[in-house]
Design an enzyme around this catalytic site. Structure first.
Site, PDB file in Angstrom:
ATOM      1  CG  LEU A 177      -2.972 121.336  -3.518  1.00 42.48           C
ATOM      2  CD1 LEU A 177      -3.850 121.897  -4.624  1.00 42.48           C
ATOM      3  CD2 LEU A 177      -3.827 120.708  -2.430  1.00 42.48           C
TER       4      LEU A 177
ATOM      5  N   GLY B  54       6.942 117.294 -13.076  1.00 41.66           N
ATOM      6  CA  GLY B  54       8.012 117.863 -13.880  1.00 41.66           C
ATOM      7  C   GLY B  54       7.859 119.356 -14.063  1.00 41.66           C
ATOM      8  CG  PHE B  55       4.376 122.863 -14.486  1.00 42.56           C
ATOM      9  CD1 PHE B  55       4.278 123.740 -13.414  1.00 42.56           C
ATOM     10  CD2 PHE B  55       4.026 123.323 -15.736  1.00 42.56           C
ATOM     11  CE1 PHE B  55       3.850 125.047 -13.580  1.00 42.56           C
ATOM     12  CE2 PHE B  55       3.593 124.620 -15.932  1.00 42.56           C
ATOM     13  CZ  PHE B  55       3.509 125.480 -14.852  1.00 42.56           C
ATOM     14  N   GLY B  56       6.674 121.504 -11.795  1.00 40.60           N
ATOM     15  CA  GLY B  56       7.043 122.180 -10.561  1.00 40.60           C
ATOM     16  C   GLY B  56       6.107 121.759  -9.447  1.00 40.60           C
TER      17      GLY B  56
ATOM     18  CB  VAL C 158       0.211 121.752  -7.660  1.00 38.00           C
ATOM     19  CG1 VAL C 158      -1.214 122.302  -7.742  1.00 38.00           C
ATOM     20  CG2 VAL C 158       0.693 121.324  -9.042  1.00 38.00           C
TER      21      VAL C 158
ATOM     22  CE  LYS D 170       0.486 122.368 -13.659  1.00 40.70           C
ATOM     23  NZ  LYS D 170       0.130 121.655 -14.910  1.00 40.70           N
TER      24      LYS D 170
ATOM     25  CG  ASP E  56       1.399 112.877 -19.359  1.00 40.06           C
ATOM     26  OD1 ASP E  56       1.523 111.635 -19.375  1.00 40.06           O
ATOM     27  OD2 ASP E  56       1.856 113.591 -18.460  1.00 40.06           O
TER      28      ASP E  56
END
Length: 340
Positions: A32, A36-38, A40, A54, A151
Site C-alpha cells: 500500500l 520511514g517505518f517500513g 505497509v 506495517k 506528525d
C-alpha cells in the site's frame, strides 16, 4: 488463526505465518505504501477481515523496546477518529503492527488529486475537519495518557468507506502523564510544512504544536492545496501566508478550491478558514486548545481576530532545511509513562 497475548505489551499477538499468509507473503501487489517505518501491506484474514500491516524495516531507527512502548500507547487509546490497532507480530527480527484496513487510503491521495478530489464536496470536507479535531482533542485531553502526535499531516489521516477520518501513524508521538503538556528535544522529527515554528526552530513541542499542524490541515482541506510547494503569481508566501493575506483583505472565500461549490455553506467555510488561521498563529499561547477549536467549529459565536501566523516566507531557507518524512521518522518514539 493463532492468536496469543503477551502480558508485557498487553495486545493480541499474531504469528508470522498468519500475517505472511494474509499478505500473500508480503507480495508487491499487496503493498500500500512505505515510509520511514517500513512498508505497509494490505492483508486478508481467512475469516474475511481486511487488514493493513506495517512491517518495520530492518534498518529502521526504532528498536524493539521503543516498538513495544509505541504499541502499548496505541493499544490503550481507541477512538472513532483514531485508526484501530488490531494487534502486532514480533517474531525473530520481524516486528509488525496490524491495523484495520481503510478502503479510501489516506487523505492526501484524494485531496491533492485534481480528479479524485471531486468526491470531496464541502459537507465531506467539513466532516473530515471535525473528525480530525475530535480525534486530536481525545489525544490531548480525554485519553488515559496525553499524547502529542508530532506528525499530523494529510498523509497520516486515513479514510474509511464512509469517508470518516482516522488519525494514524504514531511513530513520532510522545505520551505524557500528569499535567505535562510539552517538552524539548534536540532531535526535531516530523514533516516541514506542518511543523510549528517553535518546534522546527527551538525543538519545543507541545499540544499547541499539534494545534498548529491541525490548522495547516484545515487550510489544505478548504483549498485543496498543499502548504509546502504552494505558489501564487502575486507573492512568494506559502499557503498559510496566502490565507492570511486574503483574511486581512476580507477575501477569505477566494481560498476555497475553485471547483468546490460552497454556495449553501458560506458561514461554515468562513468559520473553518478563521479557525484554521487561529490554530496557526505564531505564538503558541495564542492558539486555541483542541477542545476550544472543536467548539469554535460547532458554534456560531463570534471568533477572536486571528493574529500573524507562524510561517516561513524564505523559500530557499525552508527547502534547504527540510527533511523528508522517510528520513526523519522514528528517530524518537513514544515514551511509556503511567496513565493519568
Amino acid at each position: 488463526m493463532r492468536q496469543g497475548h503477551n502480558k508485557d505489551i498487553e495486545i493480541p499477538m499474531f504469528d508470522l505465518y498468519t500475517i505472511s499468509k494474509a499478505t500473500n507473503n508480503f507480495s508487491v501487489n499487496n503493498k500500500l505504501g512505505e515510509g520511514g517505518f517500513g512498508h505497509v501491506y494490505k492483508g486478508l484474514f481467512e475469516e474475511g477481515q481486511e487488514i493493513a500491516v506495517k512491517r518495520l524495516s530492518r534498518n529502521s531507527f526504532q528498536g524493539l523496546d521503543e516498538f513495544k512502548s509505541e504499541v502499548i500507547c496505541i493499544a490503550k487509546h481507541q477512538h472513532r477518529n483514531l485508526v484501530k490497532l488490531l494487534g502486532c507480530c514480533i517474531e525473530g527480527e520481524e516486528k509488525m503492527l496490524i491495523y484495520e484496513y481503510m478502503p479510501n487510503r489516506s487523505l492526501d491521495l484524494i485531496l491533492f488529486d485534481p480528479m479524485q478530489s471531486a468526491v470531496l464536496d464541502w459537507p465531506k470536507r467539513f466532516h473530515i475537519i471535525n473528525g480530525i479535531a475530535q480525534g486530536l482533542m481525545y489525544l490531548h485531553q480525554d485519553s488515559r495518557l496525553r499524547i502529542i502526535h508530532r506528525d499530523l499531516k494529510a498523509s497520516n489521516i486515513l479514510l474509511d468507506s464512509d469517508m470518516n477520518p482516522k488519525i494514524s501513524d504514531f511513530g513520532l508521538a510522545r505520551c505524557f502523564g500528569g499535567n505535562e503538556t510539552g517538552a524539548n528535544t534536540s532531535r526535531v522529527v516530523g514533516t516541514y510544512g506542518y511543523m510549528s515554528p517553535e518546534y522546527a526552530i527551538d525543538g519545543h513541542f507541545s499540544v499547541k504544536s499539534d494545534v498548529y499542524s491541525f490548522g495547516v490541515l484545515v487550510l489544505e482541506i478548504v483549498s485543496g492545496k498543499r502548504n509546502r510547494g504552494f505558489s501564487h503569481r502575486d507573492h512568494h508566501h506559502n499557503l498559510l501566508g496566502h490565507a492570511w493575506r486574503l483574511y486581512k483583505e476580507g477575501r477569505s472565500l477566494e481560498l476555497v478550491n475553485a471547483h468546490l461549490d460552497v454556495s449553501g455553506y458560506l458561514s461554515e467555510v468562513l468559520r473553518s478558514i478563521h479557525v484554521g488561521l487561529l490554530c496557526v498563529q505564531q505564538c503558541p499561547q495564542d492558539r486555541p486548545s483542541m477542545s476550544v477549536a472543536v467548539s469554535m467549529l460547532a458554534n456560531e459565536g463570534l471568533l477572536p481576530q486571528a493574529r500573524h501566523p507562524g510561517f516561513f516566507t524564505e523559500r530557499d531557507a525552508e527547502s534547504s532545511s527540510s527533511t523528508t518524512t522517510a528520513n526523519s521518522k522514528n528517530q524518537m518514539t513514544i515514551s511509556l509513562v503511567e496513565a493519568r
